[in-house]
Design an enzyme around this catalytic site. Structure first.
Site, short mmCIF file in Angstrom:
data_model
loop_
_atom_site.label_atom_id
_atom_site.label_comp_id
_atom_site.label_asym_id
_atom_site.label_seq_id
_atom_site.Cartn_x
_atom_site.Cartn_y
_atom_site.Cartn_z
N SER A 1 0.82 -1.21 0.00
CA SER A 1 0.00 0.00 0.00
C SER A 1 0.86 1.26 0.00
O SER A 1 1.68 1.41 -0.89
CB SER A 1 -0.95 -0.06 1.20
N HIS B 1 -7.65 -5.72 0.51
CA HIS B 1 -6.40 -4.99 0.68
C HIS B 1 -5.58 -5.62 1.81
O HIS B 1 -6.05 -5.70 2.94
CB HIS B 1 -6.80 -3.55 1.04
C1 GTR Z 1 -5.43 4.46 2.04
C2 GTR Z 1 -4.88 5.27 0.91
C3 GTR Z 1 -4.18 4.38 -0.06
C4 GTR Z 1 -3.28 3.37 0.62
C5 GTR Z 1 -3.79 2.86 1.95
C6 GTR Z 1 -2.76 2.15 2.82
O1 GTR Z 1 -6.11 5.22 2.95
O2 GTR Z 1 -5.94 5.93 0.29
O3 GTR Z 1 -3.48 5.15 -1.01
O4 GTR Z 1 -2.00 3.89 0.79
O5 GTR Z 1 -4.34 3.86 2.71
O6 GTR Z 1 -1.61 2.57 2.92
O7 GTR Z 1 -3.14 1.15 3.42
#
Ligand code: GTR
Length: 387
Positions: free
Chosen positions: A224, A366
């Site tokens: 991420s 995610h």
């Molecule tokens: C979210 C963000 C993403 C990603 C994520 C993370 O809030 O919008 O770009 O980086 O966090 O790091 O888990």
């Protein structure tokens, strides 16, 4: 966090292919002067430096220093019988000093004992709570499966991003900015992602001194926001033999011009400290960015690159991440290598690993899981263990 259209410049977020606008990508191989590069020499002497400079100037910002003069390594913890005797644990404190100010980053390392040293290594930029890289191993989680990494003959190395720079908007007063930044801030000054990437390079500086580690075979891994960071670390520091971007999405592997899921405007508003200030000029204006993220991936060529998506992680635009890999393959072809080796997005949980770019779409949301790590290691086994 809010995903209402108000923090997307009044535009609705896009979650279907039909709504993706038409776009055309800047060409990886065409120089600013309009000439097509066809040889490794032209790529390395002209086009690659141009692209790197465009990303510094418009996206991630410019670091004030590379390897700092005042840096020390303190290996303060060595346990040769960690993980029930399977690994040697080391903890290293890397300290930077400048003008009477200093900062330290803690590095956690597990090196397999039953292996021929030096061993290749996986360096994780941890962007979650510190307990995720627990040196005591009381807390074992898939995000950093150190036992499994060691069992496969790799060193597991990790540091916590906040040791380098806190993950919040503090006007760059704290962390490494507070130590190294001097004078007025420009719109292309490094921000937080670039600082974390710089930190990864400093950990590699240490690894080069550790005789149990093969510093010529180190993969930098990030998930991420950490994945955006690992891509920039691999672009700026060619000593990394492999770059792993896990679910990195916007500002990482995904194409900004698709505007699918998270957008440039939204990311700059929600995380004003991640990119250089200049990047916010492209909020709701993606077609004007002189680069797109396929060019960032191209900067990894001809080294190993592994990009992952997860099918439920639409915010990170899985298809946009795949398309970036496909486009970046042209830079690998300059070297006579296969990049991705396919034009088709693979089926769920069917990794593509035929060239120097690996890619998979994992089922689920995610996250960085043992499934993901297993594919990275299958890929490096193939490339690094035939030595
Ligand atoms: C979210 C963000 C993403 C990603 C994520 C993370 O809030 O919008 O770009 O980086 O966090 O790091 O888990």
């Amino acid at each position: 966090e809010s995903r209402s259209s108000s923090n997307n410049g009044g535009r609705d977020f896009i979650y279907s292919e039909e709504k993706v606008p038409e776009y055309s990508l800047p060409d990886i191989l065409t120089t600013d002067a309009g000439e097509k590069v066809t040889t490794v020499k032209e790529w390395e002497s002209t086009r690659r430096p141009e692209i790197l400079e465009l990303f510094r100037k418009h996206v991630y910002g410019r670091n004030p220093v590379g390897r700092p003069e005042q840096m020390s390594f303190d290996v303060y913890d060595v346990d040769p019988k960690a993980m029930d005797g399977k690994a040697t644990r080391k903890q290293v404190k890397i300290t930077f000093e400048n003008n009477g100010k200093s900062l330290s980053v803690n590095v956690v390392i597990f090196i397999p004992n039953d292996a021929e040293h030096p061993v290749p290594a996986y360096l994780l930029i941890c962007n979650r709570d510190k307990t995720n890289i627990d040196p005591t191993r009381e807390n074992k989680i898939e995000y950093w499966p150190a036992e499994e990494i060691v069992a496969r003959g790799y060193a597991a190395v990790a540091f916590h991003n906040a040791d380098i720079d806190p993950d919040d908007y503090d006007k760059f007063q704290n962390g490494i900015h507070g130590v190294l930044d001097e004078g007025e801030r420009h719109d292309d000054a490094w921000a937080t992602l670039a600082a974390w990437a710089w930190g990864a390079s400093r950990v590699l500086d240490y690894l080069e001194t550790d005789r149990m580690i093969d510093a010529e075979h180190v993969a930098v891994v990030g998930h991420s926001r950490g994945g955006k960071t690992s891509l920039w670390a691999g672009a700026t520091d060619e000593r990394f033999a492999m770059v792993v971007s896990n679910n990195s999405g916007c500002g990482g592997a995904a194409l900004s011009r698709r505007q699918y899921g998270e957008t440039v405007g939204r990311i700059n508003r929600a995380f004003p400290h991640w990119f250089c200030e200049k990047f916010s000029e492209y909020n709701e204006n993606e077609s004007e960015i002189p680069v797109d993220q396929h060019m960032l991936l191209a900067l990894a060529a001809p080294r190993l690159l592994y990009v992952t998506s997860a099918n439920e992680d639409l915010w990170a635009d899985p298809r946009g991440e795949f398309l970036s890999c496909k486009e970046a393959s042209t830079a690998y072809e300059i070297y006579g290598k296969t990049g991705l080796g396919t034009n088709q997005i693979p089926a769920l949980n069917e990794p593509v690993q035929q060239g120097n770019i690996g890619y998979h779409v994992r089922s689920g949301g995610h996250g960085l899981t043992l499934y993901d790590w297993t594919q990275f290691m299958n890929f490096t086994d193939k490339h690094w263990k035939k030595r």
